[in-house]
Design a protein around this motif. Structure first.
Motif, PDB file in Angstrom:
ATOM      1  N   SER A 117      -6.012  -7.557 -16.973  1.00 49.97           N
ATOM      2  CA  SER A 117      -7.084  -8.015 -16.084  1.00 49.97           C
ATOM      3  C   SER A 117      -6.558  -8.991 -15.029  1.00 49.97           C
ATOM      4  CB  SER A 117      -8.188  -8.701 -16.901  1.00 49.97           C
ATOM      5  OG  SER A 117      -9.187  -9.211 -16.040  1.00 49.97           O
ATOM      6  N   THR A 118      -7.068  -8.829 -13.810  1.00 48.95           N
ATOM      7  CA  THR A 118      -6.765  -9.795 -12.746  1.00 48.95           C
ATOM      8  C   THR A 118      -8.031 -10.573 -12.358  1.00 48.95           C
ATOM      9  OG1 THR A 118      -7.202  -8.110 -11.047  1.00 48.95           O
ATOM     10  CG2 THR A 118      -4.920  -8.332 -11.803  1.00 48.95           C
ATOM     11  N   ILE A 119      -9.065 -10.466 -13.179  1.00 45.26           N
ATOM     12  CA  ILE A 119     -10.333 -11.135 -12.894  1.00 45.26           C
ATOM     13  C   ILE A 119     -10.185 -12.639 -13.166  1.00 45.26           C
ATOM     14  CG2 ILE A 119     -12.804 -11.185 -13.376  1.00 45.26           C
ATOM     15  CD1 ILE A 119     -11.679  -8.503 -12.227  1.00 45.26           C
ATOM     16  N   VAL A 125     -15.806  -8.993 -18.231  1.00 51.96           N
ATOM     17  CA  VAL A 125     -15.750  -7.682 -18.895  1.00 51.96           C
ATOM     18  C   VAL A 125     -16.232  -6.588 -17.950  1.00 51.96           C
ATOM     19  CG1 VAL A 125     -16.706  -6.280 -20.769  1.00 51.96           C
ATOM     20  CG2 VAL A 125     -16.005  -8.636 -21.219  1.00 51.96           C
ATOM     21  N   ILE A 126     -17.347  -6.834 -17.280  1.00 51.04           N
ATOM     22  CA  ILE A 126     -17.910  -5.854 -16.343  1.00 51.04           C
ATOM     23  C   ILE A 126     -16.959  -5.610 -15.173  1.00 51.04           C
ATOM     24  CG2 ILE A 126     -19.779  -5.433 -14.684  1.00 51.04           C
ATOM     25  CD1 ILE A 126     -21.628  -7.004 -16.619  1.00 51.04           C
ATOM     26  N   LEU A 127     -16.427  -6.687 -14.618  1.00 51.15           N
ATOM     27  CA  LEU A 127     -15.546  -6.558 -13.450  1.00 51.15           C
ATOM     28  C   LEU A 127     -14.222  -5.895 -13.814  1.00 51.15           C
ATOM     29  CD1 LEU A 127     -16.154  -9.956 -11.600  1.00 51.15           C
ATOM     30  CD2 LEU A 127     -17.085  -7.694 -11.050  1.00 51.15           C
ATOM     31  N   PHE A 128     -13.724  -6.163 -15.034  1.00 51.90           N
ATOM     32  CA  PHE A 128     -12.482  -5.516 -15.461  1.00 51.90           C
ATOM     33  C   PHE A 128     -12.699  -4.012 -15.606  1.00 51.90           C
ATOM     34  CE2 PHE A 128      -9.519  -4.224 -18.964  1.00 51.90           C
ATOM     35  CZ  PHE A 128      -8.359  -4.296 -18.213  1.00 51.90           C
ATOM     36  N   ASN A 129     -13.833  -3.627 -16.161  1.00 51.46           N
ATOM     37  CA  ASN A 129     -14.140  -2.197 -16.280  1.00 51.46           C
ATOM     38  C   ASN A 129     -14.191  -1.560 -14.891  1.00 51.46           C
ATOM     39  OD1 ASN A 129     -15.263   0.124 -18.077  1.00 51.46           O
ATOM     40  ND2 ASN A 129     -16.699  -0.014 -16.376  1.00 51.46           N
ATOM     41  N   ARG A 130     -14.831  -2.251 -13.954  1.00 49.80           N
ATOM     42  CA  ARG A 130     -14.906  -1.725 -12.582  1.00 49.80           C
ATOM     43  C   ARG A 130     -13.507  -1.638 -11.974  1.00 49.80           C
ATOM     44  NH1 ARG A 130     -18.980  -4.661  -8.545  1.00 49.80           N
ATOM     45  NH2 ARG A 130     -20.438  -3.778 -10.087  1.00 49.80           N
ATOM     46  N   CYS A 139     -11.546   1.380 -13.775  1.00 49.37           N
ATOM     47  CA  CYS A 139     -12.147   2.709 -13.609  1.00 49.37           C
ATOM     48  C   CYS A 139     -12.170   3.157 -12.149  1.00 49.37           C
ATOM     49  CB  CYS A 139     -13.550   2.741 -14.220  1.00 49.37           C
ATOM     50  SG  CYS A 139     -13.539   2.618 -16.031  1.00 49.37           S
ATOM     51  N   SER A 140     -12.308   2.206 -11.238  1.00 52.96           N
ATOM     52  CA  SER A 140     -12.311   2.570  -9.807  1.00 52.96           C
ATOM     53  C   SER A 140     -10.923   2.998  -9.332  1.00 52.96           C
ATOM     54  CB  SER A 140     -12.807   1.391  -8.960  1.00 52.96           C
ATOM     55  OG  SER A 140     -11.912   0.283  -9.061  1.00 52.96           O
ATOM     56  N   LEU A 141      -9.889   2.548 -10.034  1.00 50.04           N
ATOM     57  CA  LEU A 141      -8.517   2.872  -9.643  1.00 50.04           C
ATOM     58  C   LEU A 141      -7.917   4.019 -10.460  1.00 50.04           C
ATOM     59  CD1 LEU A 141      -7.114  -0.791  -9.327  1.00 50.04           C
ATOM     60  CD2 LEU A 141      -7.766   0.752  -7.461  1.00 50.04           C
ATOM     61  N   LYS A 142      -8.675   4.580 -11.372  1.00 55.52           N
ATOM     62  CA  LYS A 142      -8.123   5.557 -12.328  1.00 55.52           C
ATOM     63  C   LYS A 142      -7.621   6.824 -11.635  1.00 55.52           C
ATOM     64  CE  LYS A 142      -9.079   7.793 -16.756  1.00 55.52           C
ATOM     65  NZ  LYS A 142      -8.576   9.129 -16.500  1.00 55.52           N
ATOM     66  N   LYS A 143      -8.483   7.474 -10.868  1.00 53.71           N
ATOM     67  CA  LYS A 143      -8.142   8.733 -10.192  1.00 53.71           C
ATOM     68  C   LYS A 143      -7.540   9.715 -11.199  1.00 53.71           C
ATOM     69  CE  LYS A 143      -7.709   6.402  -5.765  1.00 53.71           C
ATOM     70  NZ  LYS A 143      -6.842   6.037  -4.628  1.00 53.71           N
TER      71      LYS A 143
END
Length: 346
Positions: A40-42, A52-57, A60-64
């Protein structure tokens, strides 16, 4: 093989999942298998549930097209390793409020994670059953792969001299040594640990409690109240835990909930008798005699007294545990884990 990205929010030396991930990564490097560790970089000043929410975002946004092997509850894993167990079960055991924002967030992502993962790795049969019973996951989706550690040899004399010099115990070699290792004293049973020791008839022992704890004074005061303050040493967090395992005879771990504790394997590797609870998934690899039904199953006291009166039994169990732990190397764990990864990727 597609590059594997391992997901874990926190980067620390002391967490069980973090230690496991470090061992796993080292072994993959030896095998020249490309992988990346994602943390995590949050910012940590934010409330835990928001992180937790921001780490998931973040992940998942970078998964591709990346392949995610997650050790964290996220909504987009390819494989999820449930090393933290089932949070819903943990909350019930600890009687914690599910309305707490952090727990609500964990429960939301836990359900998403179990449902969305193509495969789930559980580190005990106990946790596999809890996943099925709690979330209705098909058992064919869950593989049980027990933890693995680096199997190492030790030098008793070197460890003994080092610890004896620090703590000045003239009788240390003639006393039975108990150890507890772990942070989060309440969940992992330090209070019960102290009560068990206070009930022993045989007082020829010394005990080390090793780990980080914010409310340490509570446990120090309890040791005084139980009149065992001269028997128990609270060391705090240590980087030389191996030395304590090495001189120890009995690893006493009356935890309330533990999916499968690495510390049990570590203590076995350094020839310890293991006493833990049925709420610890690691009990599955041990004989039943020294497994407590609950953290307050004080019938164990008589069994420990029997051990203290019969050192040959301690030696026999130590040798048995050393043989058992040979089946739980990190190499074997990685071999089994790669098999699951290959099945999912292909």
């Amino acid at each position: 093989m597609k590059k594997i990205k391992f997901i874990r929010a926190n980067k620390t030396k002391f967490g069980g999942a973090e230690v496991y991930l470090s061992r796993l990564s080292d072994e993959l490097n030896k095998l020249s298998i490309g992988h990346e560790l994602i943390y995590s970089t949050i910012p940590k000043f934010l409330p835990s549930w928001i992180r937790v929410i921001l780490f998931n975002r973040q992940v998942c946004s970078l998964k591709k097209n990346s392949f995610y092997f997650s050790l964290e509850r996220i909504s987009c894993p390819d494989i999820y390793r449930a090393g933290d167990g089932v949070h819903k079960v943990f909350l019930d055991i600890e009687k914690k409020s599910k309305l707490n924002p952090l727990h609500k967030t964990y429960l939301y992502f836990e359900k998403k994670c179990f449902n969305n993962a193509k495969k789930i790795i559980s580190n005990s049969k106990m946790v596999k059953k809890q996943i099925i019973d709690t979330y209705g996951i098909n058992e064919s989706k869950i593989e049980v792969i027990y933890n693995g550690i680096n199997l190492e040899k030790f030098d008793f004399e070197v460890a003994f001299e080092k610890i004896n010099k620090e703590f000045f115990f003239d009788k240390l070699k003639s006393e039975t040594i108990f150890t507890y290792v772990g942070s989060g004293f309440k969940r992992k049973g330090v209070e019960e640990f102290l009560h068990i020791l206070s009930k022993l008839k045989n007082r020829n022992f010394k005990a080390f409690v090793i780990g980080k704890e914010k409310k340490l004074s509570y446990y120090e005061d309890l040791a005084k109240l139980l009149r065992i303050e001269d028997k128990v040493i609270f060391t705090g967090a240590r980087n030389d835990v191996k030395d304590f395992y090495t001189i120890s005879d009995i690893f006493l771990f009356p935890t309330r909930y533990e999916p499968f504790s690495n510390v049990v394997l570590e203590a076995m590797n350094y020839e310890n008798v293991i006493i833990t609870t049925k709420q610890n998934g690691a009990h599955e690899i041990l004989t039943d005699k020294y497994i407590m039904q609950t953290p307050t199953d004080y019938s164990i006291v008589n069994k420990i007294d029997d051990l203290l009166e019969n050192p040959e039994k301690i030696s026999e169990i130590k040798a048995q545990n050393l043989e058992i732990v040979k089946n739980f190397s990190i190499e074997k764990n990685v071999e089994q884990t790669l098999k699951v990864i290959n099945e999912v990727i292909n």
